[in-house]
Design an enzyme around this catalytic site. Structure first.
Site, PDB file in Angstrom:
ATOM      1  N   ASN A  34      45.755  33.272  46.229  1.00 26.80           N
ATOM      2  CA  ASN A  34      46.095  34.844  46.668  1.00 26.80           C
ATOM      3  C   ASN A  34      45.895  35.178  47.837  1.00 26.80           C
ATOM      4  OD1 ASN A  34      46.385  37.301  46.062  1.00 26.80           O
ATOM      5  ND2 ASN A  34      44.546  37.655  44.748  1.00 26.80           N
ATOM      6  N   LYS A  36      46.727  38.040  49.081  1.00 22.68           N
ATOM      7  CA  LYS A  36      46.359  39.377  49.065  1.00 22.68           C
ATOM      8  C   LYS A  36      47.060  40.096  50.319  1.00 22.68           C
ATOM      9  CE  LYS A  36      41.602  38.467  47.375  1.00 22.68           C
ATOM     10  NZ  LYS A  36      40.580  39.115  46.691  1.00 22.68           N
ATOM     11  N   HIS A 118      45.177  41.426  38.297  1.00 23.93           N
ATOM     12  CA  HIS A 118      44.247  41.186  39.252  1.00 23.93           C
ATOM     13  C   HIS A 118      43.238  42.476  39.067  1.00 23.93           C
ATOM     14  CE1 HIS A 118      42.098  40.334  42.869  1.00 23.93           C
ATOM     15  NE2 HIS A 118      42.432  39.153  42.808  1.00 23.93           N
ATOM     16  N   GLU A 120      41.872  43.723  41.475  1.00 23.44           N
ATOM     17  CA  GLU A 120      41.954  44.735  42.603  1.00 23.44           C
ATOM     18  C   GLU A 120      43.105  45.688  42.276  1.00 23.44           C
ATOM     19  OE1 GLU A 120      42.377  42.020  45.847  1.00 23.44           O
ATOM     20  OE2 GLU A 120      40.105  41.533  45.583  1.00 23.44           O
ATOM     21  N   GLU A 188      38.454  35.563  36.352  1.00 22.74           N
ATOM     22  CA  GLU A 188      37.738  36.014  37.579  1.00 22.74           C
ATOM     23  C   GLU A 188      36.858  37.205  37.323  1.00 22.74           C
ATOM     24  OE1 GLU A 188      40.774  34.881  41.050  1.00 22.74           O
ATOM     25  OE2 GLU A 188      41.146  37.093  40.429  1.00 22.74           O
ATOM     26  N   GLY A 194      35.506  37.547  46.424  1.00 22.88           N
ATOM     27  CA  GLY A 194      35.180  37.761  47.791  1.00 22.88           C
ATOM     28  C   GLY A 194      33.914  38.044  48.215  1.00 22.88           C
ATOM     29  N   SER A 232      35.396  33.262  44.823  1.00 23.05           N
ATOM     30  CA  SER A 232      34.465  32.552  45.705  1.00 23.05           C
ATOM     31  C   SER A 232      34.753  30.984  45.751  1.00 23.05           C
ATOM     32  CB  SER A 232      33.146  32.989  45.813  1.00 23.05           C
ATOM     33  OG  SER A 232      33.192  34.456  46.029  1.00 23.05           O
TER      34      SER A 232
END
Ligand code: PEP
Length: 277
Positions: A34, A36, A118, A120, A188, A194, A232
């Site tokens: 990903n 991003k 996702h 985000e 996730e 992250g 991560s």
């Protein structure tokens, strides 16, 4: 809220013990990148060229690239053993949706798959599981495969709600009549994305069993979609994550921007695939 069923966990363990899930995992290890909103286009070209030259033929690799990069990356990766995907799509085919991109547009620009739900998107864009379900329908109608992300926040885990949150996300996000062969789940935990804080193998295993239970109730134990872990993942921890039963690969953010780190994760997936196959 849907009640958490103790019996559902048993279903997943059954699926494990009869060998079907292990066999499927071995055949289908997936490492998905990903990117991003990274990197700059010239760096993306260098990265894609490096990835294309890496010999990973026993696993499936997917690159979720920024939408403007779909065409240049598809051209650059023609014939390479890598799939290209978009990072989101709209639920509508076309219309007055400024800044949005339809599933058909992704497909026409070279995507074979799309990342949906996702965290985000769920947090920064307020996307609900009901909206994600509409997007999955649109993607499937355009013959895109779907990687659906689910996962709990730190507060939800601390409140001991993690399992219920993930069950609810799965049940509300996956539309009726979704073919299991077109779906991949990425678990996730939001607090691990992250941050460098990876979920423990025990927690990953426990949540993968819960997810497998929900999926086996929906699709049958012999038709479970792959279940990835994301949060991560890096070159150092990938091997121990892939050793967790039911983990069918990884969705990788930060480490996917480094060709060597991504290759090390793919090597770990390939080894896990051979051990299971
Ligand atoms: C992600 O964004 O899906 C992700 C898992 O990121 P990272 O690997 O950087 O935690």
């Amino acid at each position: 809220m849907t009640p958490l069923l103790a019996g559902a966990v048993f279903t997943a363990r059954q699926a494990c013990s009869d060998g079907q899930v292990k066999k499927k995992r071995g055949a289908d290890m997936i490492v998905a990148a990903n990117w991003k909103m990274n990197p700059a286009l010239d760096q993306a070209a260098v990265l894609a060229t490096a990835l294309a030259s890496q010999p990973f033929f026993e696993i499936k690799r997917i690159l979720f690239v920024p939408h403007p990069y779909l065409v240049p990356m598809s051209v650059r990766l023609t014939g390479a053993p890598l799939q290209i995907g978009g990072q989101d799509c709209h639920f509508a085919d076309h219309g007055a949706y400024t800044g949005d991109v339809s599933a058909g547009m992704l497909r026409d620009c070279g995507a074979s798959t799309v990342l949906l739900g996702h965290s985000e998107r769920r947090s920064a864009h307020g996307e609900s599981s009901d909206l994600v379900a509409q997007k999955i329908k649109a993607a499937l109608a355009q013959n895109l495969d779907v990687v659906l992300c689910v996962g709990e926040t730190k507060a939800e885990r601390d409140d001991k709600k993690a399992e219920q949150v993930v069950i609810d996300q799965l049940q509300a996000s996956i539309p009726d009549n979704t073919p299991p062969t077109r779906l991949t789940i990425a678990y996730e935990p939001v607090w691990a994305i992250g941050t460098g804080a990876v979920a423990s193998p025990d927690d990953i295993g426990a949540m993968h069993h819960i997810i497998a239970s929900v999926l086996s109730e929906r699709f049958g134990a012999g038709a479970l979609p792959p279940i990835l872990y994301g949060g991560s993942v890096n070159a150092e921890n990938a091997g121990s994550i892939f050793a967790v039963p039911l983990v069918g690969g990884a969705l990788v953010g930060g480490a996917s921007l480094d060709a060597d780190a991504f290759a090390a994760i793919c090597t770990a997936a390939q080894l896990a695939s051979r051990n299971e196959g």
